[in-house]
Design a protein around this motif. Structure first.
Motif, PDB file in Angstrom:
ATOM      1  N   LYS A  43      17.548 -18.738 -26.251  1.00 56.25           N
ATOM      2  CA  LYS A  43      16.681 -20.012 -26.367  1.00 56.25           C
ATOM      3  C   LYS A  43      15.818 -19.397 -25.032  1.00 56.25           C
ATOM      4  O   LYS A  43      14.382 -19.817 -25.766  1.00 56.25           O
ATOM      5  CB  LYS A  43      17.251 -21.270 -26.482  1.00 56.25           C
ATOM      6  N   GLU A  44      15.871 -19.793 -24.055  1.00 51.82           N
ATOM      7  CA  GLU A  44      15.116 -18.821 -23.034  1.00 51.82           C
ATOM      8  C   GLU A  44      14.954 -17.470 -22.310  1.00 51.82           C
ATOM      9  O   GLU A  44      16.368 -17.547 -21.974  1.00 51.82           O
ATOM     10  CB  GLU A  44      14.882 -20.145 -21.823  1.00 51.82           C
ATOM     11  N   PRO A  45      14.243 -17.060 -21.893  1.00 50.78           N
ATOM     12  CA  PRO A  45      14.219 -15.964 -21.101  1.00 50.78           C
ATOM     13  C   PRO A  45      15.309 -15.905 -19.705  1.00 50.78           C
ATOM     14  O   PRO A  45      16.955 -15.091 -19.571  1.00 50.78           O
ATOM     15  CB  PRO A  45      12.915 -15.365 -20.181  1.00 50.78           C
ATOM     16  N   GLY A  46      15.301 -17.366 -19.056  1.00 50.67           N
ATOM     17  CA  GLY A  46      16.313 -17.656 -18.470  1.00 50.67           C
ATOM     18  C   GLY A  46      17.839 -17.554 -18.150  1.00 50.67           C
ATOM     19  O   GLY A  46      18.543 -17.560 -17.425  1.00 50.67           O
ATOM     20  N   GLU A  47      17.985 -18.157 -19.453  1.00 53.31           N
ATOM     21  CA  GLU A  47      18.901 -18.211 -19.889  1.00 53.31           C
ATOM     22  C   GLU A  47      20.225 -16.545 -19.552  1.00 53.31           C
ATOM     23  O   GLU A  47      21.062 -16.800 -19.058  1.00 53.31           O
ATOM     24  CB  GLU A  47      19.449 -18.634 -20.791  1.00 53.31           C
ATOM     25  N   VAL A  48      19.847 -16.242 -20.176  1.00 53.78           N
ATOM     26  CA  VAL A  48      20.204 -14.789 -20.084  1.00 53.78           C
ATOM     27  C   VAL A  48      20.450 -14.040 -18.224  1.00 53.78           C
ATOM     28  O   VAL A  48      21.730 -14.719 -18.381  1.00 53.78           O
ATOM     29  CB  VAL A  48      19.137 -13.573 -20.332  1.00 53.78           C
ATOM     30  N   ALA A  49      19.649 -14.734 -17.349  1.00 55.96           N
ATOM     31  CA  ALA A  49      20.454 -14.785 -15.947  1.00 55.96           C
ATOM     32  C   ALA A  49      21.782 -15.505 -15.492  1.00 55.96           C
ATOM     33  O   ALA A  49      22.536 -14.314 -15.043  1.00 55.96           O
ATOM     34  CB  ALA A  49      19.063 -14.233 -15.076  1.00 55.96           C
ATOM     35  N   ARG A  50      21.656 -16.391 -15.901  1.00 55.65           N
ATOM     36  CA  ARG A  50      22.274 -17.088 -15.706  1.00 55.65           C
ATOM     37  C   ARG A  50      23.922 -16.976 -16.776  1.00 55.65           C
ATOM     38  O   ARG A  50      25.144 -17.057 -15.662  1.00 55.65           O
ATOM     39  CB  ARG A  50      22.034 -18.792 -16.674  1.00 55.65           C
ATOM     40  N   GLN A  51      23.604 -16.411 -17.312  1.00 56.68           N
ATOM     41  CA  GLN A  51      24.916 -15.742 -18.206  1.00 56.68           C
ATOM     42  C   GLN A  51      25.788 -14.795 -17.416  1.00 56.68           C
ATOM     43  O   GLN A  51      26.608 -14.451 -17.586  1.00 56.68           O
ATOM     44  CB  GLN A  51      24.981 -15.325 -19.591  1.00 56.68           C
ATOM     45  N   VAL A  52      24.423 -13.990 -17.493  1.00 57.48           N
ATOM     46  CA  VAL A  52      24.972 -12.531 -16.555  1.00 57.48           C
ATOM     47  C   VAL A  52      25.818 -12.717 -15.150  1.00 57.48           C
ATOM     48  O   VAL A  52      26.758 -12.320 -14.324  1.00 57.48           O
ATOM     49  CB  VAL A  52      23.997 -11.530 -16.146  1.00 57.48           C
ATOM     50  N   THR A  53      25.131 -14.153 -14.587  1.00 52.87           N
ATOM     51  CA  THR A  53      25.637 -13.970 -13.053  1.00 52.87           C
ATOM     52  C   THR A  53      25.950 -14.296 -12.863  1.00 52.87           C
ATOM     53  O   THR A  53      27.464 -15.266 -11.546  1.00 52.87           O
ATOM     54  CB  THR A  53      24.280 -14.624 -12.550  1.00 52.87           C
ATOM     55  N   ARG A  54      27.574 -15.300 -13.391  1.00 55.91           N
ATOM     56  CA  ARG A  54      28.656 -16.401 -14.317  1.00 55.91           C
ATOM     57  C   ARG A  54      29.160 -15.173 -13.833  1.00 55.91           C
ATOM     58  O   ARG A  54      30.331 -15.402 -13.225  1.00 55.91           O
ATOM     59  CB  ARG A  54      28.719 -16.782 -15.694  1.00 55.91           C
ATOM     60  N   HIS A  55      29.668 -13.836 -13.988  1.00 57.71           N
ATOM     61  CA  HIS A  55      30.784 -12.448 -13.712  1.00 57.71           C
ATOM     62  C   HIS A  55      30.332 -12.137 -12.586  1.00 57.71           C
ATOM     63  O   HIS A  55      29.787 -12.128 -11.678  1.00 57.71           O
ATOM     64  CB  HIS A  55      29.659 -11.266 -14.639  1.00 57.71           C
ATOM     65  N   LYS A  56      31.337 -11.358 -11.763  1.00 56.10           N
ATOM     66  CA  LYS A  56      31.508 -10.937 -10.695  1.00 56.10           C
ATOM     67  C   LYS A  56      30.771  -9.522 -11.273  1.00 56.10           C
ATOM     68  O   LYS A  56      30.998  -8.608 -11.747  1.00 56.10           O
ATOM     69  CB  LYS A  56      32.665 -11.007 -10.208  1.00 56.10           C
ATOM     70  N   PRO A  57      30.178  -8.501 -10.480  1.00 57.16           N
ATOM     71  CA  PRO A  57      30.293  -7.065  -9.947  1.00 57.16           C
ATOM     72  C   PRO A  57      31.404  -6.734 -10.174  1.00 57.16           C
ATOM     73  O   PRO A  57      32.279  -6.590 -10.105  1.00 57.16           O
ATOM     74  CB  PRO A  57      29.279  -6.709  -8.706  1.00 57.16           C
ATOM     75  N   GLY A  58      31.201  -5.634 -11.765  1.00 56.31           N
ATOM     76  CA  GLY A  58      31.883  -5.187 -12.016  1.00 56.31           C
ATOM     77  C   GLY A  58      32.987  -5.337 -13.155  1.00 56.31           C
ATOM     78  O   GLY A  58      33.506  -4.989 -14.248  1.00 56.31           O
ATOM     79  N   GLU A  59      32.604  -6.683 -13.430  1.00 59.79           N
ATOM     80  CA  GLU A  59      33.165  -7.268 -15.184  1.00 59.79           C
ATOM     81  C   GLU A  59      32.715  -7.259 -16.067  1.00 59.79           C
ATOM     82  O   GLU A  59      30.863  -6.300 -16.251  1.00 59.79           O
ATOM     83  CB  GLU A  59      33.153  -8.869 -14.709  1.00 59.79           C
ATOM     84  N   LYS A  60      32.989  -7.534 -17.094  1.00 60.60           N
ATOM     85  CA  LYS A  60      32.034  -7.050 -18.364  1.00 60.60           C
ATOM     86  C   LYS A  60      31.478  -7.918 -19.428  1.00 60.60           C
ATOM     87  O   LYS A  60      31.649  -9.400 -19.382  1.00 60.60           O
ATOM     88  CB  LYS A  60      33.093  -6.159 -19.600  1.00 60.60           C
ATOM     89  N   VAL A  61      29.997  -7.825 -20.053  1.00 56.03           N
ATOM     90  CA  VAL A  61      29.017  -8.615 -19.898  1.00 56.03           C
ATOM     91  C   VAL A  61      29.536  -8.248 -21.715  1.00 56.03           C
ATOM     92  O   VAL A  61      28.756  -7.321 -22.234  1.00 56.03           O
ATOM     93  CB  VAL A  61      28.447  -9.345 -18.846  1.00 56.03           C
ATOM     94  N   ALA A  62      28.401  -9.065 -22.746  1.00 48.73           N
ATOM     95  CA  ALA A  62      28.969  -8.872 -24.003  1.00 48.73           C
ATOM     96  C   ALA A  62      27.195  -9.627 -24.589  1.00 48.73           C
ATOM     97  O   ALA A  62      27.453 -10.446 -24.650  1.00 48.73           O
ATOM     98  CB  ALA A  62      29.627  -9.300 -25.331  1.00 48.73           C
ATOM     99  N   PHE A  63      26.353  -8.504 -25.445  1.00 55.07           N
ATOM    100  CA  PHE A  63      25.229  -8.697 -25.114  1.00 55.07           C
ATOM    101  C   PHE A  63      25.366  -8.830 -27.011  1.00 55.07           C
ATOM    102  O   PHE A  63      25.378  -7.752 -27.372  1.00 55.07           O
ATOM    103  CB  PHE A  63      24.050  -7.797 -25.277  1.00 55.07           C
ATOM    104  N   ARG A  64      24.772  -9.735 -27.891  1.00 57.99           N
ATOM    105  CA  ARG A  64      24.404 -10.303 -29.297  1.00 57.99           C
ATOM    106  C   ARG A  64      22.363  -9.226 -29.656  1.00 57.99           C
ATOM    107  O   ARG A  64      21.755 -10.406 -28.486  1.00 57.99           O
ATOM    108  CB  ARG A  64      25.372 -10.757 -30.105  1.00 57.99           C
ATOM    109  N   VAL A  65      22.648  -8.715 -29.985  1.00 55.55           N
ATOM    110  CA  VAL A  65      21.424  -8.201 -29.559  1.00 55.55           C
ATOM    111  C   VAL A  65      21.057  -7.726 -31.428  1.00 55.55           C
ATOM    112  O   VAL A  65      21.499  -6.953 -31.985  1.00 55.55           O
ATOM    113  CB  VAL A  65      20.802  -7.105 -29.028  1.00 55.55           C
ATOM    114  N   VAL A  66      19.586  -8.395 -31.934  1.00 54.95           N
ATOM    115  CA  VAL A  66      18.847  -7.095 -32.959  1.00 54.95           C
ATOM    116  C   VAL A  66      17.936  -6.555 -32.456  1.00 54.95           C
ATOM    117  O   VAL A  66      16.706  -6.413 -31.393  1.00 54.95           O
ATOM    118  CB  VAL A  66      17.958  -7.954 -33.856  1.00 54.95           C
ATOM    119  N   PRO A  67      18.285  -4.956 -32.854  1.00 55.83           N
ATOM    120  CA  PRO A  67      17.926  -3.732 -32.384  1.00 55.83           C
ATOM    121  C   PRO A  67      16.031  -3.561 -32.417  1.00 55.83           C
ATOM    122  O   PRO A  67      15.502  -4.874 -33.244  1.00 55.83           O
ATOM    123  CB  PRO A  67      18.029  -2.762 -33.025  1.00 55.83           C
ATOM    124  N   ALA A  68      15.605  -3.630 -30.970  1.00 60.69           N
ATOM    125  CA  ALA A  68      13.898  -4.017 -31.248  1.00 60.69           C
ATOM    126  C   ALA A  68      13.091  -3.108 -32.616  1.00 60.69           C
ATOM    127  O   ALA A  68      12.275  -3.755 -33.183  1.00 60.69           O
ATOM    128  CB  ALA A  68      13.335  -2.802 -30.549  1.00 60.69           C
TER     129      ALA A  68
END
Length: 362
Positions: free
Chosen positions: A171-196
């Motif tokens: 819901k807010e831009p800051g939430e993206v970084a918070r979710q990504v940084t829950r991971h360790k480098p080298g781990e996978k993260v999944a984004f659900r997006v609507v293409p531009a």
């Protein structure tokens, strides 16, 4: 040759030499001077500055002029004579070249920055104006930029709408970084997006997006610490219930935001905000209608008055500087928000000049 004549000749030659040196020797300064002023309610380059479709608009008279500052080019080097003339000129301002063109940024980077600031000022002007009129504005989190060489390059693109990260609704831009940084480098993260492209088409056709993609990225390590990153900058984008286009070329920076917002409000409401008066002004604006300071206010007041302005809407934090040398016949009106500006315009319409919050040097 008589001594007196020789002395005069030597002095003349010295003067000529100094003048030649003054013309030939470059100095590290740049010049600011009053630039063009454009009525946001009128036309520029043969077409309306504000173009609104899909919503009832109303004729708007008078002037709500945005103002600009003209500056010497990044590659231009003033000579000593030009610098002295600028320092002595009442309407121009000579500043160190690095003030306008920092050494750590190329001309292309600076041009890109001012273009982006101008685009953002238009977006914020639209949001602020519609919120002032209680017209709903949609908000969504998007990919603002992608870092070259990062995990996201080629997989995510600027303008993609981020719906969720690892299944968590964003819901807010800051939430993206918070979710990504829950991971360790080298781990996978999944984004659900609507293409531009799909997001833009859906907005244009006034429908819900039909396409959503799941993009899985492998995080990398940040260069300055151990955080996991994917190499994007998240930002906020807005959707509007109708189309508002601002057509104004060869202008950069964020300082026209206030005047664009006022122009939009005027076009969307019956009557004239100015009461037919010539009002000019300047100021940045954010999505909430807060007005911020700008540079070169002294140049802008001169440019506005020379075109016939009688009132100048001045950001509160620029008031003291502007009031030190107010052009004759120009009233400086202090504003801190879009609501402030609208209240002052009401007083201008009623001829209540004494009730205006005017700028002072104190």
């Amino acid at each position: 040759m008589p001594r007196r004549t020789a002395t005069m000749l030597a002095s003349l030659l010295m003067l000529i030499a100094l003048l030649c040196a003054g013309v030939l020797i470059p100095v590290p300064y740049a010049e600011m001077s009053p630039g063009p002023t454009v009525n946001t309610l009128g036309e520029h380059g043969g077409e309306p500055v504000l173009q609104i479709s899909g919503r009832t608009t109303y004729p708007a008279g008078g002037h709500l002029n945005m103002t600009t500052v003209r500056v010497t080019g990044s590659q231009y080097r003033m000579n000593l004579v030009e610098a002295l003339y600028g320092w002595l000129s009442h309407d121009n301002l000579v500043v160190p070249h690095s003030t306008l063109y920092p050494d750590d940024k190329s001309p292309d980077q600076l041009n890109q920055e001012t273009a982006e600031e101008f685009t953002q000022s238009q977006e914020s002007a639209k949001v602020a104006a519609l919120k002032q009129l209680d017209i709903p504005v949609g908000t969504r989190v998007v990919v603002a930029s992608v870092v070259k060489g990062s995990p996201a390059e080629g997989a995510l693109h600027a303008g993609d709408v981020i719906k969720a990260v690892d299944g968590v609704t964003i819901k807010e831009p800051g939430e993206v970084a918070r979710q990504v940084t829950r991971h360790k480098p080298g781990e996978k993260v999944a984004f659900r997006v609507v293409p531009a492209k799909e997001a833009a088409a859906a907005e244009k056709e006034k429908r819900e997006p039909k396409v959503e993609d799941t993009v899985t990225l492998t995080t990398s390590k940040a260069s300055d610490d151990s955080r996991a990153i994917v190499g994007i900058q998240a930002g906020t984008d807005h959707t509007f219930p109708f189309t508002i286009n601002i057509k104004l070329a060869d202008v950069g920076g964020p300082s026209a935001g206030l005047m664009f917002a006022l122009g939009i409000v005027d076009k969307l409401t019956p009557g004239d905000l100015t009461g037919g008066q010539f009002v000019a002004g300047t100021g940045t604006i954010d999505d909430k209608g807060k007005v911020g300071p700008i540079g070169g206010v002294e140049m802008k007041t001169v440019g506005a008055r020379s075109k016939g302005a009688r009132y100048f809407l001045t950001p509160k934090d620029n008031c003291a500087a502007a009031a030190k040398d107010t052009p004759a016949g120009l009233t400086l009106v202090k504003v801190d928000s879009l609501a402030d500006a609208l209240t002052s315009l009401e007083k201008i319409r009623k001829g209540d000049r004494a009730g205006l919050p005017q700028c002072t040097t104190g």
